[in-house]
Design a protein around this motif. Structure first.
Motif, PDB file in Angstrom:
ATOM      1  N   TRP A  85     -30.401  31.310 -25.316  1.00 57.11           N
ATOM      2  CA  TRP A  85     -30.768  32.590 -24.710  1.00 57.11           C
ATOM      3  C   TRP A  85     -31.352  33.559 -25.743  1.00 57.11           C
ATOM      4  CZ3 TRP A  85     -25.892  30.548 -24.868  1.00 57.11           C
ATOM      5  CH2 TRP A  85     -25.004  31.101 -25.802  1.00 57.11           C
ATOM      6  N   TYR A 123     -38.638  30.841 -27.260  1.00 57.54           N
ATOM      7  CA  TYR A 123     -37.265  30.447 -26.984  1.00 57.54           C
ATOM      8  C   TYR A 123     -37.069  28.993 -27.401  1.00 57.54           C
ATOM      9  CZ  TYR A 123     -36.246  34.747 -24.622  1.00 57.54           C
ATOM     10  OH  TYR A 123     -36.024  36.068 -24.360  1.00 57.54           O
ATOM     11  N   ARG A 125     -36.168  26.353 -25.994  1.00 59.01           N
ATOM     12  CA  ARG A 125     -36.694  25.281 -25.138  1.00 59.01           C
ATOM     13  C   ARG A 125     -38.192  25.053 -25.346  1.00 59.01           C
ATOM     14  NH1 ARG A 125     -39.708  27.803 -21.392  1.00 59.01           N
ATOM     15  NH2 ARG A 125     -39.188  29.996 -21.202  1.00 59.01           N
ATOM     16  N   GLN A 126     -38.854  26.028 -25.941  1.00 57.13           N
ATOM     17  CA  GLN A 126     -40.293  25.885 -26.149  1.00 57.13           C
ATOM     18  C   GLN A 126     -40.627  25.196 -27.472  1.00 57.13           C
ATOM     19  OE1 GLN A 126     -40.599  30.168 -25.591  1.00 57.13           O
ATOM     20  NE2 GLN A 126     -42.081  29.850 -23.961  1.00 57.13           N
TER      21      GLN A 126
ATOM     22  N   LEU B 176     -21.885  25.102 -29.694  1.00 55.88           N
ATOM     23  CA  LEU B 176     -22.381  26.466 -29.914  1.00 55.88           C
ATOM     24  C   LEU B 176     -21.261  27.365 -30.417  1.00 55.88           C
ATOM     25  CD1 LEU B 176     -24.760  27.012 -26.874  1.00 55.88           C
ATOM     26  CD2 LEU B 176     -25.294  26.257 -29.188  1.00 55.88           C
ATOM     27  N   ARG B 193     -20.817  37.198 -27.764  1.00 56.07           N
ATOM     28  CA  ARG B 193     -22.105  36.710 -28.262  1.00 56.07           C
ATOM     29  C   ARG B 193     -22.401  35.274 -27.882  1.00 56.07           C
ATOM     30  NH1 ARG B 193     -23.045  38.314 -34.303  1.00 56.07           N
ATOM     31  NH2 ARG B 193     -25.127  37.645 -33.712  1.00 56.07           N
ATOM     32  N   ILE B 194     -21.385  34.504 -27.554  1.00 55.31           N
ATOM     33  CA  ILE B 194     -21.649  33.100 -27.215  1.00 55.31           C
ATOM     34  C   ILE B 194     -21.127  32.727 -25.828  1.00 55.31           C
ATOM     35  CG2 ILE B 194     -21.191  30.706 -27.852  1.00 55.31           C
ATOM     36  CD1 ILE B 194     -21.452  31.505 -30.705  1.00 55.31           C
ATOM     37  N   PRO B 197     -22.850  34.841 -22.629  1.00 60.87           N
ATOM     38  CA  PRO B 197     -24.220  34.413 -22.310  1.00 60.87           C
ATOM     39  C   PRO B 197     -24.308  32.961 -21.870  1.00 60.87           C
ATOM     40  CG  PRO B 197     -24.092  35.292 -24.565  1.00 60.87           C
ATOM     41  CD  PRO B 197     -22.740  35.414 -23.976  1.00 60.87           C
ATOM     42  N   ALA B 198     -23.471  32.109 -22.456  1.00 64.35           N
ATOM     43  CA  ALA B 198     -23.547  30.695 -22.088  1.00 64.35           C
ATOM     44  C   ALA B 198     -22.994  30.463 -20.683  1.00 64.35           C
ATOM     45  CB  ALA B 198     -22.782  29.846 -23.101  1.00 64.35           C
ATOM     46  N   HIS B 273     -34.400  33.870 -18.010  1.00 64.01           N
ATOM     47  CA  HIS B 273     -35.779  33.469 -18.301  1.00 64.01           C
ATOM     48  C   HIS B 273     -35.857  32.499 -19.463  1.00 64.01           C
ATOM     49  CE1 HIS B 273     -36.018  36.233 -21.813  1.00 64.01           C
ATOM     50  NE2 HIS B 273     -34.997  36.739 -21.173  1.00 64.01           N
ATOM     51  N   TRP B 274     -34.759  32.423 -20.247  1.00 61.32           N
ATOM     52  CA  TRP B 274     -34.753  31.528 -21.396  1.00 61.32           C
ATOM     53  C   TRP B 274     -34.463  30.097 -21.008  1.00 61.32           C
ATOM     54  CZ3 TRP B 274     -29.845  29.523 -21.495  1.00 61.32           C
ATOM     55  CH2 TRP B 274     -28.845  30.287 -20.887  1.00 61.32           C
ATOM     56  N   GLN B 275     -34.084  29.875 -19.739  1.00 64.17           N
ATOM     57  CA  GLN B 275     -33.666  28.525 -19.362  1.00 64.17           C
ATOM     58  C   GLN B 275     -34.836  27.615 -19.082  1.00 64.17           C
ATOM     59  OE1 GLN B 275     -31.002  28.463 -16.037  1.00 64.17           O
ATOM     60  NE2 GLN B 275     -29.379  27.743 -17.347  1.00 64.17           N
ATOM     61  N   ASP B 276     -34.594  26.326 -19.235  1.00 68.16           N
ATOM     62  CA  ASP B 276     -35.562  25.315 -18.823  1.00 68.16           C
ATOM     63  C   ASP B 276     -35.801  25.431 -17.342  1.00 68.16           C
ATOM     64  OD1 ASP B 276     -36.266  23.973 -21.070  1.00 68.16           O
ATOM     65  OD2 ASP B 276     -34.520  22.661 -21.026  1.00 68.16           O
ATOM     66  N   ALA B 279     -38.317  29.097 -16.146  1.00 66.49           N
ATOM     67  CA  ALA B 279     -39.188  30.054 -16.811  1.00 66.49           C
ATOM     68  C   ALA B 279     -40.650  29.667 -16.735  1.00 66.49           C
ATOM     69  CB  ALA B 279     -38.763  30.187 -18.246  1.00 66.49           C
ATOM     70  N   ASN B 280     -41.442  30.653 -16.941  1.00 64.22           N
ATOM     71  CA  ASN B 280     -42.872  30.497 -17.021  1.00 64.22           C
ATOM     72  C   ASN B 280     -43.251  30.090 -18.437  1.00 64.22           C
ATOM     73  OD1 ASN B 280     -41.862  32.776 -18.066  1.00 64.22           O
ATOM     74  ND2 ASN B 280     -42.661  34.076 -16.453  1.00 64.22           N
ATOM     75  N   GLN B 281     -44.395  29.545 -18.573  1.00 65.64           N
ATOM     76  CA  GLN B 281     -44.785  29.033 -19.888  1.00 65.64           C
ATOM     77  C   GLN B 281     -45.747  29.988 -20.598  1.00 65.64           C
ATOM     78  OE1 GLN B 281     -43.657  26.227 -21.365  1.00 65.64           O
ATOM     79  NE2 GLN B 281     -42.271  25.836 -19.681  1.00 65.64           N
ATOM     80  N   ARG B 283     -45.614  32.383 -22.473  1.00 66.26           N
ATOM     81  CA  ARG B 283     -45.412  32.851 -23.847  1.00 66.26           C
ATOM     82  C   ARG B 283     -45.713  31.756 -24.857  1.00 66.26           C
ATOM     83  NH1 ARG B 283     -40.187  36.629 -23.880  1.00 66.26           N
ATOM     84  NH2 ARG B 283     -41.274  37.435 -25.691  1.00 66.26           N
ATOM     85  N   GLY B 284     -45.991  30.577 -24.350  1.00 66.90           N
ATOM     86  CA  GLY B 284     -46.169  29.414 -25.214  1.00 66.90           C
ATOM     87  C   GLY B 284     -47.209  29.579 -26.304  1.00 66.90           C
ATOM     88  N   ASN B 286     -48.209  32.132 -28.052  1.00 62.82           N
ATOM     89  CA  ASN B 286     -47.978  33.251 -28.964  1.00 62.82           C
ATOM     90  C   ASN B 286     -48.447  33.082 -30.391  1.00 62.82           C
ATOM     91  OD1 ASN B 286     -47.162  35.803 -29.260  1.00 62.82           O
ATOM     92  ND2 ASN B 286     -45.046  35.446 -28.626  1.00 62.82           N
TER      93      ASN B 286
END
Lengths: 247, 286
Positions: A85, A123, A125-126, B176, B193-194, B197-198, B273-276, B279-281, B283-284, B286
């Motif tokens: 995350w 992130y 996963r990327q 983790l 912190r872990i 969120p997890a 949005h951080w999950q597989d 999310a959209n790609q 930002r790939g 960047n």
């Protein structure tokens, strides 16, 4: 000074996994711990890291026995273990404390060291496996550990990425001169990286042999000297298989 | 039904717009939507015709247009908003209360094995009781006012949220947690912190299914006795022999339920949005 282990043993439910390990490292040395699976290499590393405190014997850094995790020790796991995350840069600053702006500046420097300065907002996963492990390296180094423990850090990567990251590790090691303790089952990796290889053998694992590698860096992968040492190490490891068969 | 068709065609339109942006990704859903709306569309048309020609008696199955007019009339005289508002209010309050209790208890149980031993068997036992069986008892205790209804809904929301919070916390990747320990985090820091969120994805799954149950239970609660609300419309339709009121209420339940789930889904996508997969790609590069 550096790291010293005195008669460290660890048993699980009465079964000894590593037995009576004593060793000490010089600052800036790269020590490889080599052994077949089940010889207790990772167990030993976890004891040194402080993640596992139920060992017998004494582990000290610069003469002071350690209790629990130590801020001067960094750890790189077999898997990247990035927090999914958090972005790359947030992962790198995860272990830092203090002013956010300073943390980010510092993290950027280390991301640059591992060649990922352009990926800080991605992130996990990327990332590819190799990139993720680079981030893990940056995260471990950003706290400036005096001793960096590596638990088969490249074993999950393909052969080419593995070689790249080994070179990257050496490059970074030259910059920061931490002591590295590298657990591996890859003889070539140990020969390419280490100043000294400690071979663990048997169940429970005990130190079977220590091999100093004098050859200067950068080493040639598969040079004559290394090939010769490799034969010697394999011989030393194969003995164990024989004895297992006999039992 | 007709209303649903409108909804479907709205989706259709927005899908078409996004197709232009991401041709590859959206082509499949487009054809899926076209194919998927053929059968319901046909049913609505055939239904309308059969009712008009008198094949179905209107006092049993009114035409789709009659149902729409019923909803429209209620909207015009204003009673619709009261019904929707009160039902939504009940679900919302019950949902918030149920979620809060579930999160509190779930965190205690998830974090502490000893508390788990005390509470979890009891909660599992309560879970085995079909929740609707509590209705008479709640009415006996609290009357048929708001409190019994909200308690009902909160109870329905509680279980899925509780179970997902507990399993979310228990299933946090130990690897983790070790990362946190290597950096010397204390227990509170490990949690914030872990672990939290997890566990968030699991929690969000829980509140979505909790909300679904909340809508189910509000029907039960309002059927038992209410003077306003969508569930009351069901009873009213039954008692006044007005199937169009019942069907109107059913359609409204479907729409509002879907709408509220959609809101949660958006929140979920924002938070995860951080999950597989989610999310959209974009930002790939960047």
């Amino acid at each position: 000074m550096g790291l010293t282990l005195k008669k460290v043993s660890r048993s699980f439910a009465g079964k000894t996994v590593v037995n009576n390990i004593s060793l000490s490292t010089k600052p800036g040395e790269i020590v490889g711990i080599l052994g077949t699976s089940g010889s207790g290499k990772s167990t030993l590393l976890r004891a040194i890291s402080g993640l596992d405190q139920d060992y017998e014997g004494e582990i000290s850094i610069n003469g002071t026995p350690i209790q629990g995790v130590h801020e001067k020790i960094g750890f790189i796991f077999q898997e990247p273990r990035l927090l999914p995350w958090l972005t790359v840069i947030e992962n790198v600053i995860f272990g830092l404390t203090g002013n956010k702006q300073e943390k980010i500046i510092r993290a950027r420097q280390y991301l640059q060291n591992v060649g990922l300065q352009d990926c800080e907002h991605l992130y996990p996963r990327q990332l590819s496996g190799g990139m993720a492990q680079r981030v893990a390296i940056a995260r471990a180094l950003v706290t400036s550990p005096e001793i960096l423990l590596l638990d088969e850090p490249f074993s999950a990567l393909d052969a080419f990425t593995k070689m790249q990251l080994q070179d990257l590790l050496l490059k970074i090691w030259e910059m920061y001169q931490s002591t590295l303790i590298l657990v591996t089952h890859d003889v070539d990796e140990a020969l390419y990286l280490c100043d000294r290889i400690i071979i663990l053998r048997g169940q429970p694992g005990e130190i079977a042999e220590e091999i100093e590698i004098q050859e200067s860096r950068p080493r040639q992968r598969g040079s004559q000297t290394l090939a010769h040492l490799k034969a010697k190490i394999l011989e030393s490891l194969e003995l164990e298989q024989m004895s297992v068969l006999q039992v | 039904m007709a209303k649903q068709e409108i909804e479907v065609s709205n989706v259709f339109v927005t899908e078409q717009k996004s197709v232009r942006k991401k041709t590859k990704k959206k082509q499949l859903p487009l054809s899926t939507i076209v194919l998927g709306s053929i059968v319901p569309g046909l049913i609505v048309v055939v239904w309308e015709i059969l009712t008009r020609i008198g094949y179905f008696p209107a006092y049993q199955l009114p035409a789709p247009s009659t149902i729409l007019i019923t909803i429209y009339d209620m909207a015009v005289d204003g009673s619709l908003w009261g019904h929707i508002g009160l039902t939504t209010y009940r679900v919302f309050v019950g949902f918030v209360i149920g979620t809060l209790i579930a999160v509190l208890l779930g965190s205690f149980v998830g974090f502490n094995r000893n508390i788990e031993k005390f509470f979890d068997p009891m909660i599992q036992a309560f879970r085995a009781i079909p929740s609707l069986a509590w209705v008479p008892l709640f009415i006996l205790w609290m009357g048929i006012g708001e409190s019994s209804k909200i308690t009902m809904i909160a109870l329905g929301v509680f279980f899925p949220v509780y179970l997902n919070v507990v399993s979310g916390i228990l299933n946090v990747d130990r690897q983790l947690i070790e990362v946190g320990r290597i950096y010397g985090l204390n227990t509170v820091q490990l949690v914030t912190r872990i672990i939290l969120p997890a566990a968030l994805p699991s929690f969000l799954v829980g509140i979505r299914s909790g909300l679904g149950l909340g809508w189910m239970f509000v029907v039960a609660a309002e059927l038992m006795g209410a003077s306003q609300g969508l569930g009351f419309l069901l009873v009213l339709g039954q008692n006044t022999l007005a199937p169009e009121t019942i069907l109107a209420s059913i359609i409204l339940f479907a729409l509002i339920g879907k709408l509220s789930d959609w809101v949660l889904k958006i929140i979920e996508q924002r938070a995860l949005h951080w999950q597989d997969g989610l999310a959209n790609q974009e930002r790939g590069g960047n």
